[in-house]
Design a protein around this motif. Structure first.
Motif, PDB file in Angstrom:
ATOM      1  N   GLU A 284      22.119 -19.724  -9.434  1.00 31.68           N
ATOM      2  CA  GLU A 284      21.240 -19.430  -8.304  1.00 31.68           C
ATOM      3  C   GLU A 284      20.362 -18.226  -8.613  1.00 31.68           C
ATOM      4  O   GLU A 284      20.838 -17.213  -9.130  1.00 31.68           O
ATOM      5  N   PHE A 285      19.089 -18.341  -8.258  1.00 30.71           N
ATOM      6  CA  PHE A 285      18.129 -17.252  -8.447  1.00 30.71           C
ATOM      7  C   PHE A 285      17.537 -16.856  -7.100  1.00 30.71           C
ATOM      8  O   PHE A 285      17.358 -17.693  -6.212  1.00 30.71           O
ATOM      9  N   ARG A 286      17.232 -15.575  -6.972  1.00 33.33           N
ATOM     10  CA  ARG A 286      16.734 -15.026  -5.712  1.00 33.33           C
ATOM     11  C   ARG A 286      15.364 -14.385  -5.898  1.00 33.33           C
ATOM     12  O   ARG A 286      15.084 -13.800  -6.940  1.00 33.33           O
ATOM     13  N   ILE A 287      14.559 -14.477  -4.861  1.00 32.16           N
ATOM     14  CA  ILE A 287      13.325 -13.701  -4.767  1.00 32.16           C
ATOM     15  C   ILE A 287      13.412 -12.870  -3.486  1.00 32.16           C
ATOM     16  O   ILE A 287      13.673 -13.415  -2.403  1.00 32.16           O
ATOM     17  N   THR A 366      18.093 -11.741  -9.600  1.00 37.22           N
ATOM     18  CA  THR A 366      17.187 -11.420  -8.490  1.00 37.22           C
ATOM     19  C   THR A 366      15.877 -10.863  -9.032  1.00 37.22           C
ATOM     20  O   THR A 366      15.852 -10.114 -10.012  1.00 37.22           O
ATOM     21  N   TYR A 367      14.796 -11.212  -8.373  1.00 37.73           N
ATOM     22  CA  TYR A 367      13.474 -10.637  -8.656  1.00 37.73           C
ATOM     23  C   TYR A 367      12.937 -10.108  -7.330  1.00 37.73           C
ATOM     24  O   TYR A 367      12.973 -10.807  -6.309  1.00 37.73           O
ATOM     25  N   LEU A 368      12.480  -8.866  -7.312  1.00 40.04           N
ATOM     26  CA  LEU A 368      11.983  -8.220  -6.096  1.00 40.04           C
ATOM     27  C   LEU A 368      10.513  -7.891  -6.280  1.00 40.04           C
ATOM     28  O   LEU A 368      10.119  -7.345  -7.314  1.00 40.04           O
ATOM     29  N   VAL A 369       9.687  -8.212  -5.273  1.00 35.61           N
ATOM     30  CA  VAL A 369       8.261  -7.918  -5.349  1.00 35.61           C
ATOM     31  C   VAL A 369       7.830  -7.092  -4.136  1.00 35.61           C
ATOM     32  O   VAL A 369       8.333  -7.273  -3.028  1.00 35.61           O
ATOM     33  N   SER A 370       6.907  -6.173  -4.389  1.00 34.54           N
ATOM     34  CA  SER A 370       6.395  -5.296  -3.330  1.00 34.54           C
ATOM     35  C   SER A 370       4.879  -5.230  -3.437  1.00 34.54           C
ATOM     36  O   SER A 370       4.337  -4.879  -4.489  1.00 34.54           O
ATOM     37  N   ASP A 371       4.203  -5.569  -2.362  1.00 34.14           N
ATOM     38  CA  ASP A 371       2.739  -5.592  -2.322  1.00 34.14           C
ATOM     39  C   ASP A 371       2.211  -4.236  -1.839  1.00 34.14           C
ATOM     40  O   ASP A 371       2.407  -3.869  -0.678  1.00 34.14           O
ATOM     41  N   VAL A 372       1.551  -3.491  -2.741  1.00 35.56           N
ATOM     42  CA  VAL A 372       0.949  -2.209  -2.334  1.00 35.56           C
ATOM     43  C   VAL A 372      -0.577  -2.282  -2.415  1.00 35.56           C
ATOM     44  O   VAL A 372      -1.254  -1.255  -2.492  1.00 35.56           O
ATOM     45  N   ALA A 399      17.664   1.109  -9.719  1.00 38.35           N
ATOM     46  CA  ALA A 399      18.928   1.280 -10.426  1.00 38.35           C
ATOM     47  C   ALA A 399      19.074   0.284 -11.572  1.00 38.35           C
ATOM     48  O   ALA A 399      19.698   0.576 -12.590  1.00 38.35           O
ATOM     49  N   ILE A 400      18.507  -0.914 -11.414  1.00 38.37           N
ATOM     50  CA  ILE A 400      18.578  -1.943 -12.453  1.00 38.37           C
ATOM     51  C   ILE A 400      17.164  -2.241 -12.934  1.00 38.37           C
ATOM     52  O   ILE A 400      16.416  -2.975 -12.276  1.00 38.37           O
ATOM     53  N   PRO A 401      16.728  -1.668 -14.075  1.00 39.53           N
ATOM     54  CA  PRO A 401      15.364  -1.912 -14.563  1.00 39.53           C
ATOM     55  C   PRO A 401      15.107  -3.403 -14.747  1.00 39.53           C
ATOM     56  O   PRO A 401      15.992  -4.158 -15.144  1.00 39.53           O
ATOM     57  N   GLY A 402      13.884  -3.820 -14.436  1.00 39.71           N
ATOM     58  CA  GLY A 402      13.512  -5.212 -14.611  1.00 39.71           C
ATOM     59  C   GLY A 402      13.572  -6.041 -13.354  1.00 39.71           C
ATOM     60  O   GLY A 402      13.037  -7.144 -13.322  1.00 39.71           O
ATOM     61  N   VAL A 403      14.203  -5.534 -12.310  1.00 37.56           N
ATOM     62  CA  VAL A 403      14.350  -6.316 -11.089  1.00 37.56           C
ATOM     63  C   VAL A 403      13.057  -6.352 -10.283  1.00 37.56           C
ATOM     64  O   VAL A 403      12.742  -7.363  -9.659  1.00 37.56           O
ATOM     65  N   ALA A 404      12.282  -5.260 -10.286  1.00 34.75           N
ATOM     66  CA  ALA A 404      11.165  -5.121  -9.340  1.00 34.75           C
ATOM     67  C   ALA A 404       9.796  -5.164 -10.017  1.00 34.75           C
ATOM     68  O   ALA A 404       9.616  -4.686 -11.139  1.00 34.75           O
ATOM     69  N   SER A 405       8.821  -5.722  -9.295  1.00 31.38           N
ATOM     70  CA  SER A 405       7.404  -5.655  -9.675  1.00 31.38           C
ATOM     71  C   SER A 405       6.577  -5.268  -8.457  1.00 31.38           C
ATOM     72  O   SER A 405       6.932  -5.607  -7.322  1.00 31.38           O
ATOM     73  N   PHE A 406       5.467  -4.570  -8.705  1.00 32.58           N
ATOM     74  CA  PHE A 406       4.531  -4.205  -7.649  1.00 32.58           C
ATOM     75  C   PHE A 406       3.249  -5.000  -7.808  1.00 32.58           C
ATOM     76  O   PHE A 406       2.837  -5.320  -8.921  1.00 32.58           O
ATOM     77  N   TYR A 407       2.594  -5.303  -6.668  1.00 30.24           N
ATOM     78  CA  TYR A 407       1.255  -5.881  -6.685  1.00 30.24           C
ATOM     79  C   TYR A 407       0.282  -4.737  -6.395  1.00 30.24           C
ATOM     80  O   TYR A 407       0.289  -4.174  -5.291  1.00 30.24           O
ATOM     81  N   ILE A 408      -0.551  -4.404  -7.385  1.00 28.90           N
ATOM     82  CA  ILE A 408      -1.384  -3.210  -7.323  1.00 28.90           C
ATOM     83  C   ILE A 408      -2.852  -3.621  -7.348  1.00 28.90           C
ATOM     84  O   ILE A 408      -3.260  -4.435  -8.184  1.00 28.90           O
TER      85      ILE A 408
END
Length: 453
Positions: A284-287, A366-372, A399-408
């Motif tokens: 299972e994969f999460r967004i 898990t992959y986490l995205v944040s729109d800035v 805490a876990i590198p690679g999990v998050a990306s930002f939309y810039i």
């Protein structure tokens, strides 16, 4: 795809100093909210702003000006000058001691133009532009902010900041940065005065979560799929009008017309990243989509509130389902999960935090995205105009590198406005991810479930 620049330069730093509020401030203890002090926010988040030479500011020292404005801003935002303490139940409190925030003044033997037209993460020599002062990166009993102003040979400068994320989210941080900018430009006080009111996001007297909150499920990493920390590569990907149009064209008409750029891009990245990792099809994969909940309360949170006020709703799918079905399936999952977020949803999260010991959100697969893109980092003006680049200093933070990306928000060398996304993955997976994105934006989605997995 942009790779890390080979540019190197020397930075001469003065000794770090503690900047304290310019006037007496209350000595008190302030409680963080039950959203603020969850485990997933107990880290330092880096921001970087590049400013070009402004002839109208000739002869003015940006470091001295910002340092003075910072001291004045801390009179209003005095909790930032304090230190965090932890109670036995892991509850965090700010002891407003007035000890100050760390400030570094520096000079670099490089001009802004040498960074090239494409100012985007990963930035060369970031560790020199945002120096990790020994002992400063702890969450408890350490400075809550570290700021470095690096003057450039051309007359421009770089403003770098590292924030203890438990204290503020992106809107709250930008509110503080704008206050510094306004005071640096001669204002007597910030346009928007800060409001603490963290109790508004506390758990109820009898906590009772009303949502499933699969974003906080404790998932065992039985197949070793947490990304290895010793094999990480960073790169950024640009999505302009052409790239978004190519991805949108793959969708059925009803989704093509009624889906936001954020939703489409998120579905694309989630699916492509999962394919690039070549997982077991049954995993299972999460967004997780960070959703600002400020406008979703009734009554709304007060103007000037600068605490964390976002939710982490999650969509879940097996690798076989995610990679083997059309992009429209991933998009529908993303759209559905965002609709849930409301003031009640965040209240439910606060209840869960108290009942479950303030857990970290799920990081396994898990992959986490944040729109800035609309956050306004680039609009912060210290007297030299808007930033040439403003926003997150790198991807993969936490805490876990690679999990998050930002939309810039970003304008490329051809003058096209779009979104740049820093991505952090193991080197082989990053190469496969780049190929996936290239095929999607070039109109070729030929990989099937067998080749992808």
């Amino acid at each position: 795809m942009a790779s890390s620049s080979a540019l190197s330069f020397t930075v001469r730093r003065q000794q770090p100093v503690l900047v304290v509020p310019a006037a007496p401030t209350p000595r008190e203890v302030k409680r963080l909210s039950d959203i603020d002090d969850q485990e997933g926010l107990r880290f330092q988040i880096p921001v970087i702003q590049f400013y070009s030479h402004n002839p109208e500011s000739a002869g003015r020292d940006p470091a001295a000006l910002i340092r003075h404005a910072l001291a004045r801003a801390l009179v209003f935002y005095y909790p930032f000058a304090g230190r965090l303490r932890e109670a036995p139940d892991r509850k965090l409190f700010v002891h407003c001691t007035g000890e100050g925030v760390l400030f570094i003044e520096a000079d670099a033997d490089v001009s802004l133009h040498q960074f090239g037209d494409a100012l985007q993460p990963p930035f060369p020599c970031l560790e020199e532009l945002l120096f990790d002062v020994q002992g400063s990166s702890a969450v408890i009993n350490a400075p809550l902010l570290l700021i470095q102003v690096t003057r450039l040979r051309c007359g421009g400068f770089i403003f770098s900041l590292r924030l203890n994320h438990t204290m503020a989210d992106a809107p709250g941080l930008i509110q503080f940065m704008r206050a510094i900018g306004e005071l640096a430009r001669g204002a007597t006080e910030p346009t928007m005065l800060p409001v603490w009111r963290r109790e508004l996001l506390d758990a109820r007297p009898k906590p009772m979560p009303s949502f499933a909150h699969r974003e906080y499920e404790q998932v065992p990493d039985t197949k070793g799929t947490i990304i290895p920390l010793d094999d990480m590569a960073h790169s950024s990907f640009f999505f302009g009008p052409r790239e978004i149009a190519a991805i949108r064209s793959r969708l059925p008409p009803h989704l093509r017309r009624n889906s936001s750029t954020f939703d489409i891009l998120t579905a694309c990245l989630w699916r492509s990243r999962t394919r690039a990792l070549r997982p077991d099809p049954e995993e299972e994969f999460r967004i997780i989509c960070i959703v600002n909940a400020r406008g979703r309360f009734n009554p709304p949170l007060p103007s000037g509130f600068y605490g964390n006020a976002f939710a982490l709703p999650v969509a879940v799918a097996s690798a076989r389902e995610l990679c083997g079905r059309p992009l429209s399936h991933a998009l529908e999952l993303v759209k559905k999960t965002k609709v849930e977020v409301s003031g009640e949803y965040l209240q439910s999260v606060a209840d869960l935090m108290v009942l479950e010991g303030r857990p970290h959100f799920t990081v396994v697969r898990t992959y986490l995205v944040s729109d800035v893109t609309r956050a306004g980092f680039h609009e912060v003006d210290f007297g030299w105009g808007k930033a040439v680049y403003g926003g997150p200093a790198k991807g993969g933070v936490g805490a876990i590198p690679g999990v998050a990306s930002f939309y810039i928000p970003f304008t490329n060398a051809r003058g096209e406005k779009g979104i740049v996304v820093p991505v952090c993955l193991p080197a082989p997976a990053l190469e496969r991810f780049a190929a996936e994105i290239e095929s999607l934006t070039a109109g070729e989605d030929t990989l099937n479930i067998v080749s992808a997995l």
